[in-house]
Design an enzyme around this catalytic site. Structure first.
Site, PDB file in Angstrom:
ATOM      1  N   HIS A  28      40.456  34.846  40.395  1.00  0.00           N
ATOM      2  CA  HIS A  28      41.909  35.443  40.312  1.00  0.00           C
ATOM      3  C   HIS A  28      42.850  34.478  40.878  1.00  0.00           C
ATOM      4  CE1 HIS A  28      40.587  39.642  39.061  1.00  0.00           C
ATOM      5  NE2 HIS A  28      40.012  39.754  39.748  1.00  0.00           N
ATOM      6  N   HIS A  84      29.908  38.113  37.820  1.00  0.00           N
ATOM      7  CA  HIS A  84      30.123  39.567  38.410  1.00  0.00           C
ATOM      8  C   HIS A  84      30.393  40.201  37.093  1.00  0.00           C
ATOM      9  CE1 HIS A  84      32.123  42.750  40.509  1.00  0.00           C
ATOM     10  NE2 HIS A  84      33.319  42.253  40.654  1.00  0.00           N
ATOM     11  N   TYR A  92      44.726  40.893  48.741  1.00  0.00           N
ATOM     12  CA  TYR A  92      43.489  40.970  47.987  1.00  0.00           C
ATOM     13  C   TYR A  92      42.422  41.334  48.853  1.00  0.00           C
ATOM     14  CZ  TYR A  92      40.219  40.188  44.393  1.00  0.00           C
ATOM     15  OH  TYR A  92      39.115  40.255  43.517  1.00  0.00           O
ATOM     16  N   HIS A 139      43.623  49.343  39.422  1.00  0.00           N
ATOM     17  CA  HIS A 139      43.366  50.693  40.062  1.00  0.00           C
ATOM     18  C   HIS A 139      43.775  51.124  41.476  1.00  0.00           C
ATOM     19  CE1 HIS A 139      40.070  47.837  41.629  1.00  0.00           C
ATOM     20  NE2 HIS A 139      39.608  47.867  40.324  1.00  0.00           N
ATOM     21  N   ASP A 189      36.963  43.207  34.602  1.00  0.00           N
ATOM     22  CA  ASP A 189      38.178  42.099  34.322  1.00  0.00           C
ATOM     23  C   ASP A 189      37.626  40.919  34.233  1.00  0.00           C
ATOM     24  OD1 ASP A 189      37.156  42.582  37.223  1.00  0.00           O
ATOM     25  OD2 ASP A 189      38.887  41.856  38.154  1.00  0.00           O
ATOM     26  N   GLU A 239      32.156  43.384  37.075  1.00  0.00           N
ATOM     27  CA  GLU A 239      33.215  44.135  36.510  1.00  0.00           C
ATOM     28  C   GLU A 239      34.412  43.753  35.356  1.00  0.00           C
ATOM     29  OE1 GLU A 239      35.775  44.868  40.350  1.00  0.00           O
ATOM     30  OE2 GLU A 239      36.791  46.488  39.166  1.00  0.00           O
ATOM     31  N   ASP A 263      35.330  36.819  42.786  1.00  0.00           N
ATOM     32  CA  ASP A 263      36.452  37.578  43.480  1.00  0.00           C
ATOM     33  C   ASP A 263      36.755  36.974  44.908  1.00  0.00           C
ATOM     34  OD1 ASP A 263      36.964  39.497  41.642  1.00  0.00           O
ATOM     35  OD2 ASP A 263      35.726  40.971  42.353  1.00  0.00           O
ATOM     36  N   HIS A 290      32.166  42.126  45.852  1.00  0.00           N
ATOM     37  CA  HIS A 290      32.155  43.527  46.445  1.00  0.00           C
ATOM     38  C   HIS A 290      31.447  44.598  45.622  1.00  0.00           C
ATOM     39  CE1 HIS A 290      35.536  44.999  43.395  1.00  0.00           C
ATOM     40  NE2 HIS A 290      35.106  43.799  43.036  1.00  0.00           N
TER      41      HIS A 290
HETATM   42 FE1  FEO Z   1      35.532  42.982  41.146  1.00  0.00          FE
HETATM   43 FE2  FEO Z   1      38.048  40.878  39.926  1.00  0.00          FE
HETATM   44  O1  FEO Z   1      36.402  42.173  39.912  1.00  0.00           O
END
Ligand code: FEO
Length: 419
Positions: A243, A99, A212, A45, A103, A101, A184, A165
């Site tokens: 990640h 989390h 990041y 994004h 991903d 999100e 994250d 986040h």
């Molecule tokens: Fe906030 Fe890697 O997703």
């Protein structure tokens, strides 16, 4: 700009081939990395991810078999293949979702089709978010910050980290193994065959961790400070983010120190950036004059043309910059679109305690300079302390440039003395 990856990752392989290729990685006895590697990802994004990324998931083999986190939807088969390298995925009893999100949750619906009896542990905001995303009433178990779940020989303690986040973020700590599954936090967008930070050049890993932080975590630095305080009493021998590569003992002090510096906005105050776009090189001439003045005063400075630097890379430099000069010529009574995109991205990521400088050349209206002054200086916008703006009509003469340098030199000397 690269397009968002849309297609299935492994359409070129059949299921048997995926199983052959995709292996789990043993981190400790009974603890495995089973995530997915997104080699093609170049745009997260708006954040340019030149090195790709991974979505890390972790399998714990204990009396209760547990999967921590999940992967993007198009890497679901890769996740299942890696789990199948160790056990039959249907044996999983517990899913932990740190989390919401996508991903990290995109593969959940298909995972839960395979595991209708598994219990999905997350916090209240996680349950709410997952229900809003997937419209499913899965077998949720709500946990609160500080709760502990026994798996058998091992246990997991949850620490909610709201707004680092998203509202639902949490981290999971295994005291028996001294492993923090940090989601994250402490992540980096790196796709690699290596799974451990120590296996890659550490400067590259730290630079990607900084990028990041700058592009994802920066607006939530106050919350990061609280998380670092909460994590301080924990004995941590391994940090497993969601990640990139995993931090092991020799590198944990490095990443914790870096996060502390970034969260507390630590720098020596001698870094500057000159960020600009130009039409006929007049604004570029002013940019060079500002850069030279910075350097003469010992302010390490980068000249960053927005035509050749991506805004997410510039954000990495913003982390340590105290002086931020932004320039645009006037175009159609406004600023150039590249500069507008950068400033709105910058405002969203909300770096604090910076000193700003607006500059540009103009033909007749000269609106770009007051617009930049307002966007950088207004407390409702970037809220920087502002230096006197610099503007020149049409092409700066040698005398104009000398005057700019002299005036700026005096103003900066005062600021440096105040620091
Ligand atoms: Fe906030 Fe890697 O997703």
């Amino acid at each position: 700009m690269y397009p968002e990856k849309q297609s299935e990752s492994f359409v070129i392989f059949n299921s048997k081939e995926i199983k052959r290729i995709m292996k789990a990685l043993k981190l400790r006895e009974g603890i495995y990395w089973v995530g997915g590697i997104d080699w093609d990802l170049r745009n997260f994004h708006g954040y340019l991810t030149q090195r790709g990324s991974t979505y890390n998931a972790y399998l714990i083999i204990d009396e209760k078999i547990t999967l921590i986190d999940n992967v993007k939807s198009y890497l679901f088969e890769e996740l299942i293949a890696r789990i199948s390298d160790i056990i039959d995925p249907s044996q999983i009893d517990i899913l932990i979702q740190n989390h919401v999100e996508m991903d990290h949750s995109g593969g959940l619906p298909k995972t839960l089709e395979l595991l209708p009896n598994a219990t999905l542990y997350t916090n209240a905001a996680g349950i709410k978010g997952l229900k809003l995303h997937y419209k499913k009433d899965w077998n949720f178990a709500e946990i609160k910050s500080g709760d502990t779940l026994k798996l058998g020989k091992r246990s997991l303690t949850f620490l909610t980290t709201p707004m680092v986040h998203w509202p639902d973020n949490m981290v999971t700590y295994c005291p028996e193994e001294e492993i923090l599954f940090s989601n994250d936090a402490f992540g980096q967008h790196i796709a690699s065959s290596e799974r451990l930070a120590r296996e890659l050049p550490i400067g590259i890993v730290l630079e990607e961790a900084k990028k990041y932080y700058a592009n994802i975590v920066l607006p939530y630095s106050k919350q990061v400070q609280k998380v670092l305080d909460a994590a301080a009493p924990l004995s941590i021998k391994m940090i497993c983010p969601s990640h990139g590569v995993i931090w092991t003992e020799e590198n944990i002090p490095l990443i914790l120190k870096a996060y502390k510096d970034w969260a507390y906005n630590v720098s020596d105050g001698h870094n500057g950036l000159v960020i600009y776009d130009t039409m006929w090189k007049s604004t570029q001439m002013i940019a060079v004059a500002i850069h030279e003045t910075f350097e003469k005063l010992g302010i390490r400075s980068k000249l960053l043309n927005l035509q050749t630097n991506h805004i997410s890379d510039i954000m990495t430099d913003i982390i340590e910059a105290r002086f931020i000069a932004v320039g645009s010529p006037t175009l159609n009574s406004s600023i150039l679109p590249t500069v507008a995109a950068f400033i709105y991205y910058l405002k969203g990521l909300s770096p604090k305690d910076r000193i700003g400088l607006a500059f540009g050349s103009y033909g007749w209206g000269g609106q770009s300079i007051p617009i930049l002054q307002q966007l950088l200086g207004d407390p409702k916008e970037c809220g920087f302390e502002m230096l006197e703006p610099i503007k020149v009509q049409y092409i700066p003469s040698a005398e104009d440039l000398e005057n700019i340098k002299q005036k700026l030199n005096e103003e900066l000397k005062t600021k440096l003395e105040e620091q």
